[in-house]
Design a protein around this motif. Structure first.
Motif, PDB file in Angstrom:
ATOM      1  N   THR A  81       4.895 -40.219 -14.650  1.00 31.64           N
ATOM      2  CA  THR A  81       5.103 -40.572 -13.255  1.00 31.64           C
ATOM      3  C   THR A  81       4.282 -39.702 -12.312  1.00 31.64           C
ATOM      4  OG1 THR A  81       6.923 -39.020 -12.801  1.00 31.64           O
ATOM      5  CG2 THR A  81       7.489 -41.127 -13.857  1.00 31.64           C
ATOM      6  N   LYS A  82       4.196 -40.165 -11.091  1.00 26.94           N
ATOM      7  CA  LYS A  82       3.706 -39.312 -10.017  1.00 26.94           C
ATOM      8  C   LYS A  82       4.747 -38.224  -9.754  1.00 26.94           C
ATOM      9  CE  LYS A  82       0.821 -42.834  -7.876  1.00 26.94           C
ATOM     10  NZ  LYS A  82       0.491 -43.610  -6.659  1.00 26.94           N
ATOM     11  N   PRO A  83       4.356 -37.103  -9.153  1.00 27.24           N
ATOM     12  CA  PRO A  83       5.327 -36.017  -8.916  1.00 27.24           C
ATOM     13  C   PRO A  83       6.514 -36.482  -8.073  1.00 27.24           C
ATOM     14  CG  PRO A  83       3.077 -35.241  -8.577  1.00 27.24           C
ATOM     15  CD  PRO A  83       2.988 -36.725  -8.737  1.00 27.24           C
ATOM     16  N   ILE A  84       7.674 -35.928  -8.386  1.00 27.43           N
ATOM     17  CA  ILE A  84       8.881 -36.176  -7.607  1.00 27.43           C
ATOM     18  C   ILE A  84       9.362 -34.830  -7.051  1.00 27.43           C
ATOM     19  CG2 ILE A  84       9.501 -38.130  -9.084  1.00 27.43           C
ATOM     20  CD1 ILE A  84      11.759 -36.355 -10.237  1.00 27.43           C
ATOM     21  N   PRO A  85      10.213 -34.826  -6.031  1.00 24.98           N
ATOM     22  CA  PRO A  85      10.716 -33.560  -5.486  1.00 24.98           C
ATOM     23  C   PRO A  85      11.469 -32.756  -6.545  1.00 24.98           C
ATOM     24  CG  PRO A  85      11.135 -35.359  -3.957  1.00 24.98           C
ATOM     25  CD  PRO A  85      10.661 -35.993  -5.235  1.00 24.98           C
ATOM     26  N   GLU A  86      11.309 -31.453  -6.503  1.00 25.54           N
ATOM     27  CA  GLU A  86      11.967 -30.564  -7.460  1.00 25.54           C
ATOM     28  C   GLU A  86      13.475 -30.762  -7.477  1.00 25.54           C
ATOM     29  OE1 GLU A  86      12.616 -27.390 -10.198  1.00 25.54           O
ATOM     30  OE2 GLU A  86      10.692 -28.249  -9.579  1.00 25.54           O
ATOM     31  N   ASN A  87      14.060 -30.989  -6.304  1.00 26.87           N
ATOM     32  CA  ASN A  87      15.523 -31.096  -6.227  1.00 26.87           C
ATOM     33  C   ASN A  87      16.070 -32.419  -6.759  1.00 26.87           C
ATOM     34  OD1 ASN A  87      14.791 -32.850  -4.212  1.00 26.87           O
ATOM     35  ND2 ASN A  87      15.783 -31.743  -2.538  1.00 26.87           N
ATOM     36  N   LYS A  88      15.185 -33.304  -7.196  1.00 22.25           N
ATOM     37  CA  LYS A  88      15.627 -34.579  -7.752  1.00 22.25           C
ATOM     38  C   LYS A  88      15.885 -34.508  -9.254  1.00 22.25           C
ATOM     39  CE  LYS A  88      15.702 -37.363  -4.192  1.00 22.25           C
ATOM     40  NZ  LYS A  88      16.945 -38.078  -3.792  1.00 22.25           N
ATOM     41  N   PHE A  89      15.452 -33.429  -9.904  1.00 21.54           N
ATOM     42  CA  PHE A  89      15.627 -33.335 -11.350  1.00 21.54           C
ATOM     43  C   PHE A  89      17.083 -33.104 -11.714  1.00 21.54           C
ATOM     44  CE2 PHE A  89      11.051 -32.746 -11.490  1.00 21.54           C
ATOM     45  CZ  PHE A  89      10.713 -33.396 -12.667  1.00 21.54           C
ATOM     46  N   TRP A  90      17.464 -33.602 -12.867  1.00 24.68           N
ATOM     47  CA  TRP A  90      18.782 -33.372 -13.421  1.00 24.68           C
ATOM     48  C   TRP A  90      18.886 -31.925 -13.906  1.00 24.68           C
ATOM     49  CZ3 TRP A  90      14.955 -36.643 -14.764  1.00 24.68           C
ATOM     50  CH2 TRP A  90      14.207 -36.325 -15.902  1.00 24.68           C
TER      51      TRP A  90
ATOM     52  N   GLU B 265       7.370 -43.595  -9.786  1.00 23.99           N
ATOM     53  CA  GLU B 265       6.226 -44.501  -9.787  1.00 23.99           C
ATOM     54  C   GLU B 265       5.283 -44.061 -10.890  1.00 23.99           C
ATOM     55  OE1 GLU B 265       2.631 -46.024  -6.798  1.00 23.99           O
ATOM     56  OE2 GLU B 265       4.220 -44.692  -6.049  1.00 23.99           O
ATOM     57  N   ALA B 266       4.887 -44.981 -11.751  1.00 24.76           N
ATOM     58  CA  ALA B 266       4.007 -44.653 -12.870  1.00 24.76           C
ATOM     59  C   ALA B 266       2.616 -44.275 -12.361  1.00 24.76           C
ATOM     60  CB  ALA B 266       3.912 -45.818 -13.838  1.00 24.76           C
ATOM     61  N   ASP B 267       2.098 -43.179 -12.883  1.00 26.09           N
ATOM     62  CA  ASP B 267       0.740 -42.746 -12.570  1.00 26.09           C
ATOM     63  C   ASP B 267      -0.201 -43.062 -13.734  1.00 26.09           C
ATOM     64  OD1 ASP B 267      -1.154 -41.728 -10.893  1.00 26.09           O
ATOM     65  OD2 ASP B 267      -0.615 -39.619 -11.173  1.00 26.09           O
ATOM     66  N   ASP B 268       0.264 -42.777 -14.957  1.00 27.88           N
ATOM     67  CA  ASP B 268      -0.470 -43.105 -16.177  1.00 27.88           C
ATOM     68  C   ASP B 268       0.459 -43.891 -17.090  1.00 27.88           C
ATOM     69  OD1 ASP B 268      -3.014 -41.489 -15.840  1.00 27.88           O
ATOM     70  OD2 ASP B 268      -1.522 -39.911 -15.640  1.00 27.88           O
ATOM     71  N   CYS B 269      -0.079 -44.881 -17.769  1.00 28.70           N
ATOM     72  CA  CYS B 269       0.725 -45.640 -18.718  1.00 28.70           C
ATOM     73  C   CYS B 269      -0.133 -45.985 -19.929  1.00 28.70           C
ATOM     74  CB  CYS B 269       1.312 -46.893 -18.092  1.00 28.70           C
ATOM     75  SG  CYS B 269       0.229 -47.830 -17.016  1.00 28.70           S
ATOM     76  N   TYR B 270       0.482 -45.904 -21.099  1.00 29.06           N
ATOM     77  CA  TYR B 270      -0.281 -46.101 -22.333  1.00 29.06           C
ATOM     78  C   TYR B 270       0.636 -46.561 -23.453  1.00 29.06           C
ATOM     79  CZ  TYR B 270       1.475 -41.303 -22.981  1.00 29.06           C
ATOM     80  OH  TYR B 270       2.271 -40.190 -23.058  1.00 29.06           O
ATOM     81  N   GLY B 271       0.003 -47.038 -24.504  1.00 28.56           N
ATOM     82  CA  GLY B 271       0.713 -47.425 -25.715  1.00 28.56           C
ATOM     83  C   GLY B 271      -0.064 -46.924 -26.914  1.00 28.56           C
ATOM     84  N   ALA B 272       0.641 -46.641 -27.996  1.00 28.52           N
ATOM     85  CA  ALA B 272      -0.023 -46.069 -29.172  1.00 28.52           C
ATOM     86  C   ALA B 272       0.703 -46.474 -30.434  1.00 28.52           C
ATOM     87  CB  ALA B 272      -0.071 -44.548 -29.068  1.00 28.52           C
ATOM     88  N   ARG B 273      -0.067 -46.524 -31.521  1.00 27.10           N
ATOM     89  CA  ARG B 273       0.520 -46.769 -32.837  1.00 27.10           C
ATOM     90  C   ARG B 273       1.005 -45.462 -33.428  1.00 27.10           C
ATOM     91  NH1 ARG B 273      -3.338 -49.515 -36.984  1.00 27.10           N
ATOM     92  NH2 ARG B 273      -4.000 -47.420 -37.537  1.00 27.10           N
TER      93      ARG B 273
END
Length: 398
Positions: free
Chosen positions: A258-267, A330-338
């Protein structure tokens, strides 16, 4: 290529390329594959005093390791309780104890490496995706505690109040960790080269290997390498070298950063999160206040298309928001892999039948990094000729 899409980890480190092999070479040990398994094994052998060579048909950390999500857990995709049912208490305990020791080995290695490997001690939460999974979590908690593995069982209220997860139950395991797998591999290779004389050749593909019982000759495009012992650690490549491994299966997985989120949003504690459903969702923190969300595995070994990756990425965002409705991502990078799995849940580590001094380390499974770590130590015992009953657990012809 074993992956597709936009990868996050390679953007966090410069590329230090190594030459290709264009001459004959010899050593005590040759490692095939410059991913997680090959790197840890090459470092372990070189530090033990062996003249060690590592080759990769592409670049170091360029394939599956670039898509590795960097969750380090002693729990396997296959629970300890299920291992006990299938293998018996002794073998199940050995498997989990080795995984615990493998994680400790990675922790030890990271203490010798720069901080940019981003190693952080974490706890993990395995939550019940459905209420009927609560019995499985209780059973696993009892099994882990019986053998002294550090864990706690959280009821729904504790899970919600502490971690913001509105599910009926969670199993909290301690002594886990997260890492930047790409930088870890790069840094470990550099240390092995500068301090222990490891020789590394990229864009050098193994074509064939031949053992005469005393030494192994390996043919590559522009020469050959002779070594006393050879270890194939080719990751999730599906080729002739692994065709004799019968209990493997290749699947593919998807992830977003994801794109960065505010520090205080983390669990709380930025704990790593996964679930009891199969295929499962997993979540972890990344430096820079980002989040990796991954999963949605499917039983297809083809590298996924970008269209499918974007479709899966949108679903991963939705699944995250179902768990944490107050955290907008919001996704910043997305990928799939075997990647690879095994039918019995254990990796393959050992000597190739009828090929003396030829070994394989195939850390198939969601816990492959940890398998690679303890596998490297088991292989060191094997090349030294040391006997250990644990070797039989992971033999290639089981």
């Amino acid at each position: 290529m074993l992956h597709n899409g936009e990868l996050f980890w390679p953007k966090t480190y410069y590329n230090n390329y190594y030459p290709s092999l264009d001459h004959e070479a010899d050593g005590d040990i040759l490692i095939i594959g410059g991913g997680m398994s090959g790197t840890i094994t090459a470092f372990t052998m070189a530090r033990a005093g062996y003249r060690t060579i590592l080759i990769d048909k592409g670049t170091v950390a360029g394939e599956s390791s670039a898509a590795n999500t960097g969750l380090l857990q002693f729990m396997s995709d296959k629970t300890l309780a299920d291992c006990i049912k299938d293998f018996g208490e002794k073998e199940a305990y050995e498997f989990y104890h080795l995984s615990f020791q493998g994680l400790e080995y990675i922790r030890e290695l990271c203490q010798q490496l720069p901080d940019d490997v981003e190693f952080h001690n974490r706890s993990s939460i395995l939550y019940a995706s459905k209420r009927r999974h609560m019995a499985m979590l209780r059973e696993e908690y009892i099994a882990l505690r019986k053998f002294g593995f550090p864990c706690d069982l959280l009821n729904g209220k504790e899970l919600k109040e502490t971690y913001g997860i509105n599910r009926s139950m969670g199993l909290l395991t301690h002594c886990d960790a997260e890492i930047n797998p790409y930088v870890f591999i790069r840094r470990l290779i550099e240390k092995a080269v500068t301090e222990y004389g490891l020789r590394v050749y990229e864009r050098t593909e193994l074509l064939n290997w031949h053992s005469d019982g005393e030494e192994v000759r390996c043919d590559v495009h522009d020469g050959h390498i002779t070594a006393r012992n050879v270890i194939y650690a080719g990751g999730y490549a599906d080729n002739d070298f692994v065709k004799s491994i019968k209990k493997k299966q290749f699947v593919r997985s998807f992830a977003i950063v994801t794109k960065p989120i505010p520090e205080n949003k983390f669990w709380a504690e930025k704990a790593m999160i996964w679930e009891t459903a199969r295929p499962y969702l997993y979540i972890r923190h990344v430096e820079g206040n980002r989040i990796i969300v991954g999963g949605l595995d499917d039983n297809n070994k083809r590298v996924p298309s970008k269209r499918l990756i974007h479709k899966k990425s949108r679903k991963l965002v939705r699944k995250f928001n179902q768990l944490f409705p107050d955290i907008m991502i919001e996704a910043d990078d997305c990928y799939g892999a075997r990647f690879g799995e095994t039918k019995d849940g254990k990796p393959f580590i050992g000597e190739v039948p009828d090929m003396p001094n030829c070994y394989m380390l195939l850390g198939y499974g969601g816990n492959g990094t940890v398998y690679s770590a303890f596998g490297a130590k088991l292989l060191l015992e094997m090349v030294r000729g040391e006997e250990n009953p644990q070797h039989d657990i992971f033999r290639l012809d089981r």
